[in-house]
Write a protein that holds these residues in place. Sequence first.
Motif, PDB file in Angstrom:
ATOM      1  N   UNK A  80       0.656  -1.289   0.119  1.00 33.56           N
ATOM      2  CA  UNK A  80      -0.199  -0.433   0.259  1.00 33.56           C
ATOM      3  C   UNK A  80       0.822   1.034   0.287  1.00 33.56           C
ATOM      4  N   UNK A  81       1.984   1.287   0.659  1.00 35.49           N
ATOM      5  CA  UNK A  81       3.174   2.419   0.548  1.00 35.49           C
ATOM      6  C   UNK A  81       3.445   2.305  -0.254  1.00 35.49           C
ATOM      7  N   UNK A  82       3.843   1.431  -1.229  1.00 37.42           N
ATOM      8  CA  UNK A  82       3.880   2.091  -2.766  1.00 37.42           C
ATOM      9  C   UNK A  82       3.249   2.405  -3.384  1.00 37.42           C
ATOM     10  N   UNK A  83       2.064   2.322  -3.043  1.00 40.71           N
ATOM     11  CA  UNK A  83       0.741   2.353  -4.416  1.00 40.71           C
ATOM     12  C   UNK A  83       0.896   4.243  -3.996  1.00 40.71           C
ATOM     13  N   UNK A  84       0.532   4.492  -2.632  1.00 36.58           N
ATOM     14  CA  UNK A  84       0.670   5.996  -2.188  1.00 36.58           C
ATOM     15  C   UNK A  84       1.768   6.599  -3.020  1.00 36.58           C
ATOM     16  N   UNK A  85       3.563   5.604  -3.456  1.00 34.74           N
ATOM     17  CA  UNK A  85       4.503   6.541  -3.521  1.00 34.74           C
ATOM     18  C   UNK A  85       4.017   6.753  -5.135  1.00 34.74           C
ATOM     19  N   UNK A  86       3.494   5.503  -6.120  1.00 33.58           N
ATOM     20  CA  UNK A  86       2.581   5.837  -7.815  1.00 33.58           C
ATOM     21  C   UNK A  86       2.455   7.557  -7.558  1.00 33.58           C
ATOM     22  N   UNK A  87       1.060   7.844  -6.733  1.00 29.76           N
ATOM     23  CA  UNK A  87       0.111   8.135  -6.808  1.00 29.76           C
ATOM     24  C   UNK A  87       1.136  10.268  -6.475  1.00 29.76           C
ATOM     25  N   UNK A  88       1.611   9.583  -6.016  1.00 30.59           N
ATOM     26  CA  UNK A  88       2.690  11.129  -5.592  1.00 30.59           C
ATOM     27  C   UNK A  88       3.877  11.445  -6.668  1.00 30.59           C
ATOM     28  N   UNK A  89       4.332  10.632  -7.152  1.00 30.95           N
ATOM     29  CA  UNK A  89       5.179  10.298  -8.584  1.00 30.95           C
ATOM     30  C   UNK A  89       4.714  10.863  -9.498  1.00 30.95           C
ATOM     31  N   UNK A  90       2.948  10.810  -9.624  1.00 32.94           N
ATOM     32  CA  UNK A  90       2.565  10.823 -10.421  1.00 32.94           C
ATOM     33  C   UNK A  90       2.353  12.551 -10.548  1.00 32.94           C
ATOM     34  N   UNK A  91       2.014  12.889  -9.151  1.00 34.40           N
ATOM     35  CA  UNK A  91       1.904  14.665  -8.904  1.00 34.40           C
ATOM     36  C   UNK A  91       3.009  15.222  -9.539  1.00 34.40           C
ATOM     37  N   UNK A  92       4.311  14.891  -9.141  1.00 35.91           N
ATOM     38  CA  UNK A  92       5.205  15.378  -8.843  1.00 35.91           C
ATOM     39  C   UNK A  92       5.913  15.531 -10.881  1.00 35.91           C
ATOM     40  N   UNK A  93       5.010  13.961 -11.380  1.00 31.49           N
ATOM     41  CA  UNK A  93       5.435  14.724 -12.858  1.00 31.49           C
ATOM     42  C   UNK A  93       4.682  15.707 -13.473  1.00 31.49           C
TER      43      UNK A  93
END
Length: 650
Positions: A80-93
């Motif tokens: 689940x932590x990796x799923x949140x990382x995915x969302x945050x990385x998408x925001x950063x991009x």
Amino acid sequence: MHNTHFAAGNPGSATTFPIDESQLNQDLYDAVNGQWAKQATIPADHSSTGGFMDLVDNIEHTLMTDFDDLLAGKLTPANSEMAEFKKFYALALDTAARDKAQATPLKPFLASIEALHSFADLNAKLPKFYRQGIPTPVTLVVEPDMKDTSNYALYVDAPNLILPDKTYYAKDNPAAKQLLPIYTQMATKLLTMVGYSADDAQRLVDQTKQFDALIAPHVKSSEEAADYVKDYNPFPLATVAAKTDALDLTATITELLHDTPDQVILPQPTYFDALSDLLTPANFTLVKSWMLVKTVLFASATLSEDFSQVGGTYSRALSGQKQARSPKKAAYYLASGYFSQVVGDYYGRKYFGETAKADVRKMVVKMAGVYQNRLKTNDWLSSATRQKAIVKLQKLTIKVGYPDKIDPLFAKFKVDTTKTLFENAQAFDEIALEEHFGHWGHPVDRDKWDMSANTVNAYYSPSNNEIVFPAAILQKPFYSLEQSSSTNYGGIGAVMAHEISHAFDNNGSQFDEFGNLNNWWTADDLAHFKDLSQAMIKEFDGIEFAGQKVNGKLTVSENIADAGGLSCALEAAKSADDVDLRAFFINWANVWRMKATTEYMQLLLSIDVHAPAKLRADVQVKNLDDFYTTFNVQPGDGMYLKPADRVKIW
């Protein structure tokens, strides 16, 4: 409180280049790395290149490729932590969304600072500012108590300076004349981008520099800070609070910790002696401007791409980096910085694994065994001190690869995709700060790691009496099953023994087997150790490098660790059936391969506790008799050092 890292330079390279055999007895580093250096170019978005940086770049490429698949749905989040990382990385991009938002999400924070008209106003908001991470003239940090590392203490400290070190503020320092105009230009531009007029921006930055210049005389230099045992200065909270009537430190600390400590630790007491002169009503405007400018600077990385580019100008000038990172790389580093242990867990499990973890752990245990034998046969320690040293070594905790579980902090990071990158990053900062202050009153968790597994480095923590080897450093040229044992000992073996040596360097030796600040030496042994440390200071002090000189006092602890690490690794290499000392010394020089900008080398000379990479390779081997026989080094050769001048500690 302090972790002693293995390297701040950029060692090594896995690529093989021809060795100049005729120069091995004249300059080991140049003989091994000269051909590489001739063709190596520093990428425009780097300040250095070389194997350590090569490893960083390889990991960056690997993870960015994997995370492209993660974003595209080809790779399922491991947890689940990796799923949140995915969302945050998408925001950063999402540069379009970031550019649209510009500085809007930052403005409420600036408004809360702008609304201050006195220290009374500041006091009313002070606990909130600490929870939000807004810069204040007094820093509060909850860390293990250096004399009782099972429990936390509150360290009350000075803020950071604009220039890299207080020595830069001397009137005759030419670097300040180059750097301050760049800082001024950057900060002024950022403020106009936020919406301030050119005149207001200039005034705010001028006042920020004025307050910074007032702080500078009262804080430690890098050389003074390197003697970190001197950070431990306990005072009653009432005494510290009485040093300023501008800030109500007792009320603020009580609100943050839900408790009122009897005592606090001042790493820099002289700053607090000056606090009442710094925080005067006449200086309030300077303090307020300083808080505003620093807040804008800290926020720049999570605002638009323009903010990110401008906000990095000063750090690039410091290190001689010619270009900013690409938006994609910047987004990767930002996201993996916030989700460090999550990314580290993914990297460690996928690219390192449990088998390698067990194999490397065996090697560390073997190095500790070699070290123990060296302590037993040491010819200058008394039996009383020797026994204590062996106990400390036997209690040493070893962490390899990656933690068994992800730190629970990261489960609290939930991305709100309806909000901006800045708002999400700010929310994470506040969660992390709440947890940080929440440590107060609880026992210290010794299972925590201070580095993620994808970090190319290693460290010794004196307060935990532990050595930590993240997965990322455990590869060529440091370590590989494809390399000979002597080559591995000249690489990772020396790193391992280096970290063990930190337990017995001029700082680490003052902590006991439980990580507590506690003198376990006899008076005679300590006096002799100080003499040997002085010899190490003298060996490096004043060596000319990059147009400046090495500071032997600043680098002494790392040089002691290098010396102990290399001699211990050498002994381990000699005990193997396939011993090849030539390969051992050549890989030692190879891992220190580095080409850097002049600005970066000069910056490191001023602030880094490590000696320059080339000197780490060349100077240490001169202390070892085996080096002379391996390469037939004779008096008059460049690598020759008279036996009487060879420094041998561990």
